[in-house]
Design an enzyme around this catalytic site. Structure first.
Site, PDB file in Angstrom:
ATOM      1  CB  THR A 230    -130.984 -11.521 -65.977  1.00 35.71           C
ATOM      2  OG1 THR A 230    -130.773 -11.788 -67.369  1.00 35.71           O
ATOM      3  CG2 THR A 230    -131.807 -12.638 -65.369  1.00 35.71           C
TER       4      THR A 230
ATOM      5  CB  SER B 182    -131.579 -10.972 -75.825  1.00 34.79           C
ATOM      6  OG  SER B 182    -130.481 -11.314 -75.006  1.00 34.79           O
TER       7      SER B 182
ATOM      8  CE  LYS C 164    -137.080 -17.221 -68.862  1.00 39.43           C
ATOM      9  NZ  LYS C 164    -135.643 -17.473 -68.587  1.00 39.43           N
TER      10      LYS C 164
ATOM     11  CD  GLN D 174    -135.462 -18.511 -73.256  1.00 39.39           C
ATOM     12  OE1 GLN D 174    -134.708 -19.208 -72.593  1.00 39.39           O
ATOM     13  NE2 GLN D 174    -135.546 -17.211 -73.090  1.00 39.39           N
TER      14      GLN D 174
ATOM     15  CE  LYS E 127    -130.900 -21.708 -72.233  1.00 37.62           C
ATOM     16  NZ  LYS E 127    -131.106 -20.321 -71.786  1.00 37.62           N
TER      17      LYS E 127
ATOM     18  CE  LYS F 218    -132.436 -13.385 -78.446  1.00 39.63           C
ATOM     19  NZ  LYS F 218    -131.301 -14.176 -77.916  1.00 39.63           N
TER      20      LYS F 218
ATOM     21  N   GLY G 155    -125.976 -15.796 -74.809  1.00 38.85           N
ATOM     22  CA  GLY G 155    -125.125 -16.445 -73.828  1.00 38.85           C
ATOM     23  C   GLY G 155    -125.931 -17.157 -72.760  1.00 38.85           C
ATOM     24  CG  ASP G 156    -127.622 -20.389 -70.232  1.00 39.42           C
ATOM     25  OD1 ASP G 156    -127.214 -21.318 -69.524  1.00 39.42           O
ATOM     26  OD2 ASP G 156    -128.741 -19.865 -70.092  1.00 39.42           O
TER      27      ASP G 156
END
Length: 443
Positions: free
Chosen positions: A208, A375, A113, A110, A125, A89, A164-165
């Site tokens: 976020t 998410s 996290k 990630q 990622k 993820k 998204g990013d």
């Protein structure tokens, strides 16, 4: 030489030039020495070596036609770092700076996290060196369709779930989702950040920024303090910064700065968020246009946002934006807390200053985990064919962020590092992933 140090040096030697990845690796593994070097099971199972190497990296070309019928080619990647506690993820980033090192840095962060979130998701990622700025909708669509034609075979709701990013918003996600659905012939939640009309979650846009404030609120409360009456400096003016500012104001604080890549604004009377949203979300202009709305504010080109005195600093712009000198300035000006809204925006030297000066500091893997948490909640809604209300999602987000603070606070205390939330977050995330890895054998 200790096990931890030897692994750090070995990985750096094997991945020359990947400075972004090396920074993340050192930040995490250095703080784990206390527990890892005293537990032979981790060394015997080569846990650190296995954590430091992605399970898989997919690298591929993306050919697409521009509006002049010329073939353009970009390079894309998907770093599938760890699936020990769930499907990979992590977001997709479209920006000219994208390379393997940056994506490995982001994917590595990630892992921990996502582990801290308490949800069953692994770390990954991806992205491409494609710049959507200045491209027509048709060009962006053709690029996204070409990318997904290759990448779809490695994705799925139980395999890898992108989001998204930077450079990947609602438009890009919609195009990628449409192509994936057309190829696989199934309507499934393989990507998050979708539009509400086709499976997205309420609260994802705010997650976020709101999550950053929820965790910072808990950190302040732990020290018998709070936001009410405080002055807050925020860097950035994108989605995270805007929603962090909204929630900070709800909590009774006054936000006095925001920025973009051109410079920053300082409004001693408090930022006019309606103006910021008009400039950034509607008109898509530079932040210096704020002076048209508030002539009494000051705009400064370039860096320097951290020179403005504040009680609480929230860096929400980009990696390594807050340096040692900035940290010293914040300390001299009486700053009591810093929380990262971006991915590792504070350098290692800056973090050292905060810890040395007794400034509360929440690292990004904890403080900005709200986005990936919601998410994952979107994934849950898709799997159950449900749609929760905004209040339901926001309530769950607050619970997740409180849980993250509790985990990192208790882990720091357990290892006699009370108040060191960097070590606490790294230890708590590591122990969850390592436990899963040990249970699953050599895979």
């Amino acid at each position: 030489m200790s096990y931890t140090k030897s692994v750090i040096e070995s990985v750096i030697a094997k991945t020359p030039g990947e400075k972004e990845f090396h920074q993340a690796l050192d930040e995490v593994f250095s703080s784990l020495a206390t527990i890892v070097d005293n537990e032979p099971a981790y060394k015997d199972a080569s846990i650190l070596e296995r954590m430091a190497i992605p399970e898989r990296i997919i690298t591929f070309r993306v050919p697409w036609l521009d509006d002049n019928n010329r073939v353009q080619v970009n390079t894309a990647y998907r770093v599938q770092f760890s699936s020990s506690i769930g499907p990979y993820k992590g977001g997709m980033r479209f920006h000219p700076s994208v390379n393997a090192s940056i994506l490995k840095f982001l994917g590595f962060e990630q892992i921990f996290k996502n582990a801290l979130s308490g949800l069953p998701i692994g770390g990954g990622k991806g992205g491409a060196d494609f710049d959507p700025k200045g491209k027509s909708d048709a060009e962006v669509m053709r690029f996204c369709q070409s990318l997904m034609t290759e990448l779809h075979k490695y994705l799925g709701p139980d395999e890898d779930v992108p989001a998204g990013d930077i450079g990947v918003g609602a438009r890009e996600i919609g195009y990628m989702y449409g192509q994936y659905k057309r190829i696989v012939g199934r309507y499934e939640g393989f990507i998050t950040g979708k539009g509400i009309a086709y499976g997205g979650s309420l609260g994802r846009t705010e997650a976020t920024g709101f999550g950053l404030l929820y965790l910072t609120r808990d950190m302040l409360a732990n020290a018998n303090n709070g936001f009410d009456g405080k002055t807050v400096s925020i860097s950035g003016s994108g989605n995270v910064a805007i929603h962090a500012a909204i929630k900070a104001m709800e909590f009774g604080a006054k936000v006095v700065t925001m920025s973009d890549s051109g410079g920053f604004i300082h409004d001693p009377d408090g930022i006019d968020l309606a103006a910021i949203r008009e400039i950034k979300e509607v008109r898509r202009e530079r932040i210096n246009e704020y002076l048209r709305y508030r002539p009494s504010a000051k705009y400064t080109a370039g860096t320097g946002v951290w020179n403005i005195p504040c009680d609480i600093a929230l860096p929400c712009a980009t990696q390594n934006e807050l340096h040692e000198a900035d940290a010293l300035t914040l300390a001299a000006n009486g700053c009591i807390a810093v929380a990262e809204g971006a991915n590792m925006p504070c350098t290692k030297a800056a973090v050292h200053v905060f810890q040395e000066k007794g400034i509360m500091f929440a690292p990004g893997k904890a403080a900005n985990a709200g986005g990936v948490s919601v998410s994952a909640l979107e994934m849950s809604q898709n799997s159950a064919r449900l749609a929760w209300t905004f209040d339901e999602v926001d309530s769950k987000l607050q619970g997740i962020m409180s849980g993250i603070f509790t985990q990192m606070n208790e882990a720091a205390k357990e290892y006699n590092m009370a108040g060191n939330f960097v070590a606490g977050a790294n230890i708590a995330g590591f122990k969850k992933v390592a436990t899963a890895m040990l249970a699953q054998g050599v895979v």
